[in-house]
Scaffold this motif. Structure first.
Motif, PDB file in Angstrom:
ATOM      1  N   UNK A  25       0.838  -1.201   0.000  1.00  0.00           N
ATOM      2  CA  UNK A  25       0.000   0.000   0.000  1.00  0.00           C
ATOM      3  C   UNK A  25       0.872   1.250   0.000  1.00  0.00           C
ATOM      4  N   UNK A  26       1.975   1.226   0.758  1.00  0.00           N
ATOM      5  CA  UNK A  26       2.881   2.364   0.763  1.00  0.00           C
ATOM      6  C   UNK A  26       3.454   2.639  -0.625  1.00  0.00           C
TER       7      UNK A  26
ATOM      8  N   UNK B 104      -0.710   2.750  10.818  1.00  0.00           N
ATOM      9  CA  UNK B 104      -1.450   1.821  11.671  1.00  0.00           C
ATOM     10  C   UNK B 104      -1.352   0.396  11.145  1.00  0.00           C
ATOM     11  N   UNK B 105      -1.400   0.253   9.832  1.00  0.00           N
ATOM     12  CA  UNK B 105      -1.320  -1.079   9.233  1.00  0.00           C
ATOM     13  C   UNK B 105       0.067  -1.679   9.406  1.00  0.00           C
ATOM     14  N   UNK B 106       1.100  -0.848   9.416  1.00  0.00           N
ATOM     15  CA  UNK B 106       2.453  -1.363   9.632  1.00  0.00           C
ATOM     16  C   UNK B 106       2.629  -1.898  11.051  1.00  0.00           C
ATOM     17  N   UNK B 107       1.949  -1.265  12.000  1.00  0.00           N
ATOM     18  CA  UNK B 107       2.034  -1.747  13.382  1.00  0.00           C
ATOM     19  C   UNK B 107       1.286  -3.069  13.556  1.00  0.00           C
ATOM     20  N   UNK B 108       0.137  -3.186  12.879  1.00  0.00           N
ATOM     21  CA  UNK B 108      -0.658  -4.411  12.991  1.00  0.00           C
ATOM     22  C   UNK B 108      -1.111  -4.833  11.589  1.00  0.00           C
TER      23      UNK B 108
ATOM     24  N   UNK C  72      -5.118   8.300   4.110  1.00  0.00           N
ATOM     25  CA  UNK C  72      -4.593   6.939   4.069  1.00  0.00           C
ATOM     26  C   UNK C  72      -3.085   6.906   4.290  1.00  0.00           C
ATOM     27  N   UNK C  73      -2.381   7.838   3.677  1.00  0.00           N
ATOM     28  CA  UNK C  73      -0.919   7.854   3.786  1.00  0.00           C
ATOM     29  C   UNK C  73      -0.464   8.261   5.180  1.00  0.00           C
ATOM     30  N   UNK C  74      -1.187   9.198   5.806  1.00  0.00           N
ATOM     31  CA  UNK C  74      -0.751   9.722   7.093  1.00  0.00           C
ATOM     32  C   UNK C  74      -1.221   8.887   8.281  1.00  0.00           C
ATOM     33  N   UNK C  75      -2.379   8.250   8.179  1.00  0.00           N
ATOM     34  CA  UNK C  75      -2.946   7.566   9.339  1.00  0.00           C
ATOM     35  C   UNK C  75      -3.068   6.054   9.171  1.00  0.00           C
TER      36      UNK C  75
ATOM     37  N   UNK D 143     -11.957   2.349   3.735  1.00  0.00           N
ATOM     38  CA  UNK D 143     -11.633   3.573   3.010  1.00  0.00           C
ATOM     39  C   UNK D 143     -11.453   3.300   1.526  1.00  0.00           C
ATOM     40  N   UNK D 144     -10.775   2.202   1.193  1.00  0.00           N
ATOM     41  CA  UNK D 144     -10.516   1.884  -0.209  1.00  0.00           C
ATOM     42  C   UNK D 144     -11.813   1.625  -0.969  1.00  0.00           C
ATOM     43  N   UNK D 145     -12.716   0.867  -0.366  1.00  0.00           N
ATOM     44  CA  UNK D 145     -13.986   0.586  -1.038  1.00  0.00           C
ATOM     45  C   UNK D 145     -14.788   1.871  -1.219  1.00  0.00           C
ATOM     46  N   UNK D 146     -14.760   2.732  -0.215  1.00  0.00           N
ATOM     47  CA  UNK D 146     -15.452   4.023  -0.342  1.00  0.00           C
ATOM     48  C   UNK D 146     -14.857   4.847  -1.478  1.00  0.00           C
ATOM     49  N   UNK D 147     -13.541   4.851  -1.574  1.00  0.00           N
ATOM     50  CA  UNK D 147     -12.886   5.568  -2.666  1.00  0.00           C
ATOM     51  C   UNK D 147     -13.312   5.016  -4.018  1.00  0.00           C
ATOM     52  N   UNK D 148     -13.371   3.694  -4.139  1.00  0.00           N
ATOM     53  CA  UNK D 148     -13.748   3.090  -5.414  1.00  0.00           C
ATOM     54  C   UNK D 148     -15.172   3.486  -5.795  1.00  0.00           C
ATOM     55  N   UNK D 149     -16.070   3.563  -4.820  1.00  0.00           N
ATOM     56  CA  UNK D 149     -17.447   3.975  -5.118  1.00  0.00           C
ATOM     57  C   UNK D 149     -17.455   5.389  -5.683  1.00  0.00           C
TER      58      UNK D 149
END
Length: 689
Positions: free
Chosen positions: A249-250, A313-317, A306-309, A327-333
């Motif tokens: 994702x990064x 968070x995903x890298x930690x867990x 997404x890039x800042x938050x 967020x991604x699905x919302x963006x696609x819509x």
């Protein structure tokens, strides 16, 4: 490389492909298609596009089927391109079988193949429905088949759509026959190229400023497809990536940021060419532009969030990817809404007429901008007509180069100022040649065209080559450690490829550089470059590329295949200079006017004046090669001298380190040879006595 999502992954060359379980994200993605279709039909109703078929109605199937097919076409194209770019640049690789795609790369390629099949089918439907709309005959009419064949092969609009479909079919077949990463990258390149002819099928084709309109639409299509398709690909592949999802994702976010800038700037240029004033934004067409702009801003904010938050968070867990998926699905819509609005815009009449102006101003219709005043030295230096594609390209090249230099210096590494200056001057000269006087007058007369040609071929390339951009990129870009191929890794693949070894062979590079001059001017290619925008762009890119390759072989310092010796380089330069002189003399002595139909179409009726101007152009071709060849010759001599100095310093350092062991060994060999010769002479004298 083994991923947590596939711990039993045995051999990347023999894998059954299973469709993932249909979860709520996939269900929303599927629902986005009818949403985009509904918005397209609503937008066309709002702008009154359906009422344009009052006099020539190709039937309800065509009028409603074309926008529906275009939505499916654009969506499938985005998914294909996005997945292939992910597999090429973003997804982790494997090292157990060199050159073969990893599980995630292979999965992305298989999904892309399926999307390409849908893209091709929708492309055929778009081609058929567009033909019916253009001809004004329903597809069920018995006359349609014969007229469709003529439309697809004899009219530029049909040819562009047909070429796009053929390109998509090449992508589909390529993905079926190979699992190699390089082949997937080739398919990605072809998929991107298959998008470009679609820019010729919109409002841009015959209107005022059609060059910038076509270029901006092409860039828009590339940016949207990369952005939307990449995000959809991440959603589809999320379970296969496992703990690598955060890293992927990064990397995608960097790609998406570039795509966002391209979409925003190209959309701004497109909108400026289709509306005449801010008041037009209150009309139905303008309201659709406002809706699309608001969606773009919201998507930009979502990407920043997404890039800042979300990514930290995903890298930690890595196991908790729910926030990203939501967020991604919302963006696609929202992207689906934007695609629906875009298709409606492309099929609606904008406030500014996009029709041909040939009936009122032939010169404007041919050039795409008002016919300039007669050329003078002052006007050649000061005239400006922005070619936004090349201006943007030059700005990106300069900006990325400076960013690389800054990165090196921040970590304490030096980079020669001369290389930076050479690169920046080359970028400025590229902008001038394409948007300054040579760009303004390049299609107006043969002599001014030759100035642009020589600038692209002889002046810009050596300056860019001396900037050593590949060496800078290899030093500045980070190295990947998961066997994927980023920009740095692909550069290494290219510079060490067999293909580059072949084309960088001195004779081959010289033939491509000098031989293309003959092919260009003594065939229909010259007139094609004047009469069509795609021909002009291809001309510019071709001569930039062949010029860069030739001077890269002569004076390049970037890593790559072994270059010829310095004496051979000078001989090659002198031979090139002689060929340019011969080529210029051939044009100066020619009695045949090149591209005479183009000049007559512009209104030039004095053939004697045309021939005289062509002879002036031949003189420019003859004389313009002398200055850059002299400059490059001096650069070769300097490199020759410095290489000798470096070799001497290397020898001195080696002698100091080894106590001149190399010199002592050499002297011992000479002594041994002397003893052998003395003994041989003594034995021969004894035999004679």
């Amino acid at each position: 490389m083994t991923h947590p999502a596939d711990p039993e992954f045995p051999e990347p060359t023999h894998l059954p492909f299973t469709l993932p379980r249909l979860g709520w994200p996939e269900a929303v993605l599927l629902a986005s298609i009818p949403l985009a279709v509904a918005l397209t039909l609503a937008g066309l109703t709002l702008t009154g596009a359906f009422s344009n078929y009052t006099f020539i109605d190709p039937g309800l199937l065509v009028t409603r089927g074309l926008p529906i097919a275009r939505v499916i076409h654009d969506g499938a194209a985005a998914v294909t391109v996005g997945l292939l770019l992910l597999a090429t640049f973003v997804l982790p690789g494997q090292n157990r079988v060199p050159g073969i795609a990893s599980y995630s790369q292979w999965s992305a390629a298989r999904w892309a193949a399926r999307a390409a099949a849908v893209w091709a089918a929708a492309g055929i439907a778009v081609l058929v429905f567009t033909a019916a709309t253009t001809i004004g005959v329903p597809v069920t009419d018995e006359r349609f088949a014969k007229q469709f064949l003529f439309f697809a092969t004899g009219i530029e609009l049909g040819q562009s759509l047909l070429v796009s479909v053929i390109g998509v079919l090449v992508v589909f077949v390529t993905l079926l026959v190979s699992k190699r990463v390089s082949v997937i990258a080739f398919a990605a390149a072809v998929a991107l190229l298959a998008l470009l002819p679609l820019a010729l099928s919109g409002h841009a084709a015959g209107s005022d400023e059609h060059a910038n309109a076509v270029d901006s639409l092409a860039i828009h299509l590339l940016g949207v497809s990369t952005w939307v398709g990449g995000l959809i690909g991440l959603i589809l592949l999320r379970k296969r990536l496992g703990r690598d999802l955060a890293v992927v994702i990064g990397r995608y976010s960097v790609l998406a940021a570039w795509a966002f800038v391209a979409v925003a700037l190209s959309g701004l240029i497109n909108a400026s060419l289709r509306i005449s004033s801010p008041a037009d934004l209150l009309q139905s067409y303008g309201l659709l532009i406002v809706v699309k702009s608001v969606i773009l801003i919201l998507l930009g904010l979502a990407g920043f969030w997404q890039r800042q938050l979300i990514i930290p968070k995903l890298r930690k867990d890595p196991a908790d990817h729910r926030a990203f998926i939501r967020l991604a699905v919302t963006e696609v819509v929202f992207m689906a809404v934007a695609i629906g609005v875009s298709v409606a815009l492309s099929k609606s009449a904008p406030p500014v007429s996009q029709g041909s102006v040939a009936a009122t101003d032939v010169q404007l219709s041919l050039l795409g901008f008002p016919f300039p005043e007669p050329a003078t030295i002052g006007r050649m230096l000061t005239a400006i007509h922005p070619d936004w594609a090349f201006l943007g390209g030059a700005a990106v090249l300069a900006g990325c180069y400076l960013a690389g230099v800054v990165r090196l210096r921040r970590r304490g590494d030096a980079w020669p100022v001369g290389r930076t200056a050479s690169w920046l001057v080359g970028c400025v000269l590229l902008a001038y040649v394409t948007s300054g006087g040579p760009g303004v007058y390049g299609q107006v007369s043969f002599s001014t065209h030759m100035i642009q040609h020589m600038g692209l071929m002889m002046f810009v390339p050596p300056l860019l080559v001396l900037g050593a951009p590949i060496l800078l990129a290899l030093r500045a870009l980070p190295k990947r450690h998961d066997h994927s191929r980023g920009l740095r890794e692909w550069m290494l693949v290219v510079v060490h490829s067999r293909f580059l070894r072949v084309i960088s062979f001195p004779a081959v590079a010289g033939i491509l550089f000098a031989g293309s001059l003959v092919v260009f001017y003594y065939t229909d290619w010259f007139e094609f470059s004047l009469d069509t925008h795609q021909g002009h762009v291809f001309m510019c890119l071709h001569f930039l590329a062949t010029g860069y390759l030739f001077f890269w072989v002569i004076i390049g310092v970037d890593p790559g295949p072994q270059r010829p010796s310095y004496p051979l380089r000078i001989i090659l330069l002198l031979a090139t200079l002689a060929f340019h002189a011969f080529f210029g003399l051939a044009i100066m002595s020619s009695d045949t006017i090149f591209a005479i139909d183009w000049w007559h179409a512009l209104g030039y009726t004095d053939d004697a004046a045309l021939l005289a101007d062509q002879h002036v152009g031949g003189g420019i071709a003859w004389g313009a090669g002398e200055l850059p060849v002299l400059f490059v010759t001096l650069a070769v001599v300097r490199q020759w001298i410095t290489s000798e100095e470096r070799e001497a310093k290397r020898y001195d350092r080696n002698a100091a380190r080894t106590g001149e062991a190399e010199l002592l060994a050499y002297n011992e060999r000479l002594s041994a040879l002397a003893v052998r010769d003395r003994d041989r002479d003594r034995d021969r004298d004894r035999d004679l006595s």
